[in-house]
Design an enzyme around this catalytic site. Structure first.
Site, mmCIF file in Angstrom:
data_model
loop_
_atom_site.group_PDB
_atom_site.id
_atom_site.type_symbol
_atom_site.label_atom_id
_atom_site.label_comp_id
_atom_site.label_asym_id
_atom_site.label_seq_id
_atom_site.Cartn_x
_atom_site.Cartn_y
_atom_site.Cartn_z
ATOM 1 N N LYS A 194 -25.767 23.800 36.173
ATOM 2 C CA LYS A 194 -26.256 22.743 37.062
ATOM 3 C C LYS A 194 -27.714 22.467 36.693
ATOM 4 C CE LYS A 194 -25.129 22.488 41.465
ATOM 5 N NZ LYS A 194 -25.078 22.699 42.928
ATOM 6 N N VAL A 223 -23.822 18.481 36.370
ATOM 7 C CA VAL A 223 -23.157 19.735 36.031
ATOM 8 C C VAL A 223 -22.487 19.576 34.676
ATOM 9 C CG1 VAL A 223 -21.346 21.362 36.656
ATOM 10 C CG2 VAL A 223 -22.823 20.416 38.412
ATOM 11 N N ASP A 246 -23.036 25.215 55.413
ATOM 12 C CA ASP A 246 -22.351 24.016 54.904
ATOM 13 C C ASP A 246 -20.943 24.371 54.431
ATOM 14 O OD1 ASP A 246 -22.122 21.314 54.436
ATOM 15 O OD2 ASP A 246 -23.020 21.382 52.453
ATOM 16 N N GLY A 294 -24.397 14.066 40.677
ATOM 17 C CA GLY A 294 -24.611 13.662 42.053
ATOM 18 C C GLY A 294 -26.043 13.243 42.252
ATOM 19 N N GLY A 295 -26.485 13.258 43.526
ATOM 20 C CA GLY A 295 -27.830 12.785 43.812
ATOM 21 C C GLY A 295 -28.912 13.671 43.240
ATOM 22 N N MET A 296 -28.696 15.008 43.250
ATOM 23 C CA MET A 296 -29.729 15.935 42.784
ATOM 24 C C MET A 296 -29.718 16.119 41.273
ATOM 25 S SD MET A 296 -30.018 19.144 45.385
ATOM 26 C CE MET A 296 -30.495 20.158 43.990
ATOM 27 N N GLY A 297 -28.549 16.199 40.690
ATOM 28 C CA GLY A 297 -28.518 16.545 39.268
ATOM 29 C C GLY A 297 -27.148 16.386 38.654
#
Length: 741
Positions: A452, A437, A552, A432-435
């Site tokens: 992650k 898995v 969230d 995804g945007g951050m990292g």
């Protein structure tokens, strides 16, 4: 007179020259006859090079092989000791999980008692038999009524499920066996058993909530064991009965025996008073337990020399009181042994110790293999020597071999790059945007996990942006690690490797997130929704009690998994936006992850007060749970708009379409409960996740989601994922981890 003198001098010079020449010739002859000189001359020839270089390499290889063997013997012994200590710790974790089944089993037992007040073998047997069969290590589930009436379900050593029903006032006992889901009467006999006189009964009445008994001897078995017990009352405070979950020596020993990673090792379980509750040697357990009826077993008195010697060695250590001991080396009859122990506490606070012993020779088996490896290394050295000699003869092949070696080196470098701390990365599951898995495996335990990792490109941002990402990453890992609910994703490790790559390690789940489930298969039955929401409440109630708000909660962050034999287990994911809601827990130095006017969470599931930027409270999570329930029951979100601002304003101002207009035939109270969670004002929602869970429990009594329902759904789900690659990609853990970023 001078001439004779000149002639004499010339003659001396000639004699000296002749002597020098003879000396040189003699030296040359001696050099030619010297074996070392002859070998050097031979080695200087092309044929000599082809012979000398392989012999030299072979000699070096033999020296390296012998040296490696001597060094490896010590290092392998140490690695084996560390591995054995890790095996003991893992066995302690699994034993803790076994004992921590008790609170959930007591809750399910209470639901069955409240469901049908006419307690008998015919009513409780069919309900409790599948529960007992799916929970390893448990020997009994029972209910004892105030009049001495007792109904208990037990599992025999061969896995047979039996039901006992007795009446203290009639001194009568009936024994049943479960066949095809029904209890069949085997015999009826006289008995003196009165559950009200047993230790667990008085303990349950003496205090509120669940209690663990001290080890005691089970009636008519002669086997020691322990019980988790609680008293059950009706709404008027009248005692309905005493509920128990029992673990006896035989059943616990069978469970512990199955945890051995080292086959020849001995595992055992004992308490702080050294009373033995499990031993992996089942033959010794049967002989000792059945033969001494009425006696508790002290670990020091058990007929196992290794166990007794280990306890003596531990008692002599300066850190004997520590929770982790090992490896400990000691001897039994002159033979070296290795031991380790690990102390753990159950969810209810009781302390237990798992110990393990093994002959050191068992762990040194790899050293014997290294002898063979040394021989192979020597042979390999000879082959390398031949290759090197061939390289000298054919210079053209050197370039080709160098290129091939470079390719191999590059492959090795790629493989080494897939090492992260103690874990070996297996395959990427998503990004995804951050990292990213990854599925990974612990190098020594071979335990599959998910890891992650923060992308290097993210860390290459400006320092403020990089700090923001790493702080969220750290907060997610630490918040999850503080929580121990079975319904919260478990975090095993967190750190940074030598290359500066940040990562954390979590459990690897197998199943589907609730967003993908409903998007692909449509709305869920109401009974199943109630069952799943109750588990979400279990995770959030623990978080709220320690002062954390998730912020969230949404279907993509709720994962439906198969955990061992347990089906339909909900795991709450992604605590990256978690915050505190109790002022006493707020740290002025704690970095903020959002600016005062920024939005935190997912707009489609965000509480109105959260959208207004007010301080997060548990009520915001309860609103999000209501949105999730709406999605699960209808297959549609509460409000729908592509414009984020418009969507947020709808949550603040627009009343939600009532569930009864969308779904017919909902259980009594469910629609009202969901709509109360969606109230615009926090004070009008359920006061806590405890209250929400309790109201879901009341609804569940009227519409249970049974074990049979779960097994039927998961059988069809597993079949679908096995038959269709497209379904696997949509519903498998690839999508889960991709969304969890």
């Amino acid at each position: 007179m001078s001439e004779p003198h000149t002639d004499s001098a010339r003659g001396g010079a000639d004699s000296a020259a002749a002597t020098l020449i003879d000396a040189r010739k003699n030296a040359q002859r001696a050099a030619r006859s010297n074996p070392v000189t002859q070998v050097a001359k031979l080695a200087a020839t092309p044929t000599g090079l082809l012979i000398a270089i392989p012999l030299l390499v072979l000699l070096v290889g033999a020296i390296v092989a012998v040296n490696s063997y001597l060094n490896m013997r010590g290092s392998i012994a140490e690695m084996g000791a560390v591995y054995f200590a890790e095996v003991t710790r893992a066995a302690a974790e699994q034993t803790k999980t076994c004992l921590d089944q008790a609170p959930d089993l007591l809750e399910r037992l209470a639901m069955e008692v409240q469901r049908d007040s006419t307690l008998s073998a015919q009513t409780l047997g069919p309900a409790l038999a599948p529960i007992l069969a799916s929970h390893k290590g448990v020997s009994w589930l029972s209910v004892s009524e105030p009049d001495g009436h007792f109904v208990g379900v037990l599992v025999e050593d061969d896995g047979t499920i039996r039901v006992n029903e007795s009446w203290a006032d009639k001194e009568r006992l009936q024994r049943f066996v479960m066949e095809d889901g029904r209890p069949i009467l085997l015999m009826s006999e006289k008995t003196s058993y009165d559950p009200r006189k047993r230790p667990f009964y008085a303990l349950a009445l003496s205090a509120e909530g669940i209690q663990w008994t001290a080890p005691y001897v089970f009636f008519n078995l002669g086997l020691p064991g322990i019980s988790a017990t609680r008293a059950l009352y009706d709404a008027d405070g009248k005692l309905l009965g005493v509920l128990t979950v029992d673990f006896d020596l035989q059943t616990l020993s069978m469970f512990v025996a199955g945890l051995r990673d080292v086959e020849a090792a001995t595992l055992f379980l004992y308490d702080d008073q050294s009373l033995l509750l499990a031993h992996s040697s089942l033959a010794l357990v049967a002989e000792r337990g059945r033969g001494d009826e009425g006696a508790l077993i002290r670990a020091q008195d058990y007929p196992d020399e290794g166990l007794r010697a280990f306890l003596e060695a531990v008692a002599a250590l300066p850190d004997e009181s520590s929770d982790q001991t090992g490896p400990v080396r000691f001897e039994v009859s002159g033979e070296p042994y290795l031991g380790s122990r690990s102390v753990f506490k159950t969810l209810l606070g009781t302390r237990w110790t798992v110990g393990a012993v093994v002959r050191e020779e068992v762990l040194m088996g790899d050293v014997r293999q290294s002898n063979t490896q040394s021989i192979l290394i020597t042979i390999l050295g000879l082959l390398i020597a031949g290759v090197i000699a061939g390289v000298f003869a054919r210079r053209v092949s050197l370039m080709r071999r160098s290129a091939m070696q470079a390719t191999v080196d590059a492959a090795d470098a790629r493989r080494e790059a897939l090492e992260l701390g103690s874990y070996r990365l297996v395959r990427k599951l998503g990004q995804g945007g951050m990292g990213e898995v990854w599925e990974a495996e612990h190098r020594m335990l071979a335990r599959p996990v998910a890891i992650k990792i923060v992308k290097r490109s993210v860390l290459a941002l400006d320092s403020e942006g990089s700090e923001h990402v790493l702080e969220r990453f750290r907060r997610e890992a630490q918040a999850s690690a503080r929580l121990h609910s079975r319904n919260t994703i478990e975090i095993f490790d967190f750190g940074v490797n030598d290359e500066g790559m940040f990562y954390y390690v979590m459990e690897l789940l197998h199943g589907v997130d609730l967003h993908s489930l409903v998007a692909t298969m449509g709305p869920l039955p109401a009974a199943r929704v109630v069952y799943l929401l109750r588990q979400v409440c279990e995770s959030l109630r623990e978080a709220h009690r320690v002062g954390l708000v998730h912020r969230d909660i949404k279907p993509a962050n709720l994962y439906l998994a198969r955990c061992g034999l347990d089906l339909d287990v909900v795991k709450v994911l992604d605590f990256g936006l978690v915050t505190t809601h109790q002022p006493s827990q707020t740290n002025a130095d704690e970095p903020r992850l959002t600016e005062p006017l920024s939005l935190t969470g997912t707009p489609g599931y965000m509480a109105p007060e959260a959208a207004r930027g007010e301080a997060a409270t548990p009520a915001a999570d309860i609103y999000s749970v209501g949105c999730v329930a709406y999605w699960l029951l209808t297959g549609r979100t509460l409000f729908d708009d592509e414009n984020t601002i418009t969507l947020i304003l709808k949550h603040q101002n627009e009343p939600a379409l009532h569930l009864d207009t969308l779904v017919a035939g909902l259980p009594d109270g469910l629609s009202r409960l969901v709509m109360s969670c969606l109230e615009k004002h926090p004070e009008m929602r359920p006061r806590s996740c405890d209250e929400l869970r309790d109201r879901l429990d009341e609804i569940a009594l009227a519409c249970p989601w049974t074990t049979e329902d779960m097994e039927q759904w998961w059988d069809s789900f597993d079949g679908a994922t096995a038959d269709s690659a497209a379904v696997v990609e949509t519903l498998g853990n690839f999508t889960l981890h991709k969304r969890s970023l």
